[in-house]
Enzyme design. Sequence first.
Site, PDB file in Angstrom:
ATOM      1  N   THR A 152       0.854  -1.183   0.000  1.00 44.59           N
ATOM      2  CA  THR A 152       0.000   0.000   0.000  1.00 44.59           C
ATOM      3  C   THR A 152       0.895   1.240   0.000  1.00 44.59           C
ATOM      4  O   THR A 152       2.119   1.125   0.008  1.00 44.59           O
ATOM      5  CB  THR A 152      -0.904   0.031   1.252  1.00 44.59           C
ATOM      6  OG1 THR A 152      -0.109   0.398   2.392  1.00 44.59           O
ATOM      7  CG2 THR A 152      -1.547  -1.329   1.513  1.00 44.59           C
ATOM      8  N   CYS A 153       0.271   2.418   0.037  1.00 45.14           N
ATOM      9  CA  CYS A 153       1.078   3.642   0.075  1.00 45.14           C
ATOM     10  C   CYS A 153       1.793   3.789   1.417  1.00 45.14           C
ATOM     11  O   CYS A 153       2.778   4.519   1.522  1.00 45.14           O
ATOM     12  CB  CYS A 153       0.214   4.864  -0.202  1.00 45.14           C
ATOM     13  SG  CYS A 153      -1.187   5.042   0.918  1.00 45.14           S
ATOM     14  N   ASN A 154       1.310   3.088   2.433  1.00 42.78           N
ATOM     15  CA  ASN A 154       1.912   3.198   3.767  1.00 42.78           C
ATOM     16  C   ASN A 154       2.888   2.083   4.100  1.00 42.78           C
ATOM     17  O   ASN A 154       3.644   2.196   5.062  1.00 42.78           O
ATOM     18  CB  ASN A 154       0.817   3.193   4.851  1.00 42.78           C
ATOM     19  CG  ASN A 154       0.034   4.477   4.871  1.00 42.78           C
ATOM     20  OD1 ASN A 154       0.541   5.520   4.490  1.00 42.78           O
ATOM     21  ND2 ASN A 154      -1.212   4.400   5.295  1.00 42.78           N
ATOM     22  N   GLU A 180      -8.209   3.932  10.498  1.00 45.55           N
ATOM     23  CA  GLU A 180      -8.778   4.024   9.139  1.00 45.55           C
ATOM     24  C   GLU A 180      -9.122   2.631   8.621  1.00 45.55           C
ATOM     25  O   GLU A 180      -8.493   1.637   8.977  1.00 45.55           O
ATOM     26  CB  GLU A 180      -7.811   4.752   8.199  1.00 45.55           C
ATOM     27  CG  GLU A 180      -6.450   4.083   8.021  1.00 45.55           C
ATOM     28  CD  GLU A 180      -6.403   3.111   6.857  1.00 45.55           C
ATOM     29  OE1 GLU A 180      -7.334   3.117   6.039  1.00 45.55           O
ATOM     30  OE2 GLU A 180      -5.439   2.340   6.785  1.00 45.55           O
ATOM     31  N   GLN A 220      -9.524   1.720   5.204  1.00 43.79           N
ATOM     32  CA  GLN A 220      -9.122   1.372   3.839  1.00 43.79           C
ATOM     33  C   GLN A 220      -8.226   0.137   3.824  1.00 43.79           C
ATOM     34  O   GLN A 220      -8.223  -0.638   2.869  1.00 43.79           O
ATOM     35  CB  GLN A 220      -8.395   2.549   3.187  1.00 43.79           C
ATOM     36  CG  GLN A 220      -8.169   2.333   1.694  1.00 43.79           C
ATOM     37  CD  GLN A 220      -7.356   3.463   1.083  1.00 43.79           C
ATOM     38  OE1 GLN A 220      -7.070   4.455   1.741  1.00 43.79           O
ATOM     39  NE2 GLN A 220      -6.976   3.309  -0.157  1.00 43.79           N
ATOM     40  N   GLN A 228      -7.573  -3.452   1.365  1.00 41.81           N
ATOM     41  CA  GLN A 228      -6.230  -3.746   0.857  1.00 41.81           C
ATOM     42  C   GLN A 228      -5.762  -5.136   1.282  1.00 41.81           C
ATOM     43  O   GLN A 228      -5.103  -5.837   0.510  1.00 41.81           O
ATOM     44  CB  GLN A 228      -5.258  -2.666   1.342  1.00 41.81           C
ATOM     45  CG  GLN A 228      -5.529  -1.304   0.720  1.00 41.81           C
ATOM     46  CD  GLN A 228      -4.822  -0.160   1.427  1.00 41.81           C
ATOM     47  OE1 GLN A 228      -4.513  -0.252   2.616  1.00 41.81           O
ATOM     48  NE2 GLN A 228      -4.574   0.926   0.709  1.00 41.81           N
ATOM     49  N   GLY A 231      -5.580  10.006 -11.191  1.00 45.65           N
ATOM     50  CA  GLY A 231      -5.476   8.605 -10.790  1.00 45.65           C
ATOM     51  C   GLY A 231      -6.837   8.114 -10.332  1.00 45.65           C
ATOM     52  O   GLY A 231      -7.336   8.545  -9.292  1.00 45.65           O
ATOM     53  N   LEU A 232      -7.454   7.226 -11.107  1.00 42.05           N
ATOM     54  CA  LEU A 232      -8.840   6.833 -10.849  1.00 42.05           C
ATOM     55  C   LEU A 232      -8.961   5.391 -10.376  1.00 42.05           C
ATOM     56  O   LEU A 232      -9.894   4.675 -10.729  1.00 42.05           O
ATOM     57  CB  LEU A 232      -9.680   7.069 -12.118  1.00 42.05           C
ATOM     58  CG  LEU A 232      -9.602   8.500 -12.676  1.00 42.05           C
ATOM     59  CD1 LEU A 232     -10.447   8.634 -13.929  1.00 42.05           C
ATOM     60  CD2 LEU A 232     -10.023   9.528 -11.625  1.00 42.05           C
ATOM     61  N   ASN A 239      -8.488   2.852  -6.693  1.00 45.78           N
ATOM     62  CA  ASN A 239      -9.246   2.754  -5.440  1.00 45.78           C
ATOM     63  C   ASN A 239      -9.285   4.068  -4.663  1.00 45.78           C
ATOM     64  O   ASN A 239     -10.315   4.437  -4.103  1.00 45.78           O
ATOM     65  CB  ASN A 239      -8.658   1.648  -4.556  1.00 45.78           C
ATOM     66  CG  ASN A 239      -8.889   0.274  -5.146  1.00 45.78           C
ATOM     67  OD1 ASN A 239      -9.845   0.066  -5.894  1.00 45.78           O
ATOM     68  ND2 ASN A 239      -8.031  -0.681  -4.823  1.00 45.78           N
TER      69      ASN A 239
END
EC number: 1.2.1.70
Length: 394
Positions: free
Chosen positions: A45-47, A104, A106, A110, A175-176, A178
């Site tokens: 993920t981004c994290n 969170e 999200q 993921q 960026g389309l 999630n």
Amino acid sequence: MLWVIGINHKVEVDIRQKFSLIKTKLQEKLISLKKLANEVIILSTCNRTEIYFFSEEYVDIEKIFTELDWDKRYMHLFYIYKDKDCIKHLFEVVCGFDSLLIGEDQIVAQVKEAKEISKLVGGKNPVLERLFEVALKCSKEFRTKARLNEHPITIASVVGKVLKESNIRKIAIIGLGNIGILFCNYFKNSDVDKVFLIGRKNEKIDQFVKLNPEKFRYYDKKKTILEAQCLICSTSAPHSVVHKDDIPEGKNLLIFDLAVPRDVDVEVYELPNVKVIDIDQVHKIDTINREFRISKMQENYHIIDKYVDEFIDWLEFRQYRNLIMEMKRHAEQLCKAQVKYIKNVDSRERKEVERLLIRMANLYIDRAIEVLREAHKEGSGEICSNLIKRIFLK
């Protein structure tokens, strides 16, 4: 052996992005890592970038870095958790403890996606799939009991609060995927005037355009940057997509760069009238119900402990799986052998009798399994398994 190697938001994004695994490459990376271990699941993920393994023995971290072509100079920044610590870590992650935005949700989607992608590679991941399933079950109970669903927090709600305070009403989403969909869901009920959509069209985004064409519309990037007051960037590109030349001279612009690797070129950060907030800075503006979330999560941590113990019991009980399979095979063979002695019945009736005998045998075996499970919890599993072998297999 169950273990995880990873790097997360505690390491700055400039370094973390070097180890980000792009979604389109995940299957290829999984195939490479399967050379090192029986079971592998990648959570990217981004994290965080985390790789979960189940294998007969631990794999040398250098071999993993070599297989993924990662720079070994950064090995010391990675954490490794084994067995119970690995289980506990995943459960904390999916419950929102180890997120930039505490609590969170999200991460739940993921984790589900990571499990599904691993299935596409082929081969079986019985232990890791069970681990991820129990983690998701744990998250559902934890979030309900901690009342996190009553006070949801997402990156969209945090960004949305900033936009409202800044009176920004024209937004562009670059960026389309999630994250883009998450923001569209948020903005559909907000009072922003325009949401410009930049990226590959897809059915989910199309729905927003059809339902509210006055607010949502696909747009050219160059024209969008001229009109928009804010850019929200969240592509999965391996390179930057917003450059200094894209920004008109003197343009006042707020940019949220939520991608890892970064979507915004470093030169843009230096423009005088442009403010860029990256993914690591978002948590600093997370003030929405933060204290409430932390308090409720700490109060309900015992739920994580419960599911950790449950999974460990299941994992340890797997040592008897060959015995259980052998019992069932042996019972089926005995049932089929006994059916041969039945006379004056046709093949259909013979099959029906055979099914009935096997079903009855399995009822006894299931009870034996329950007794074995109880004995295992009490510490006498080996004695019980030997007794079962004598009764059922000899």
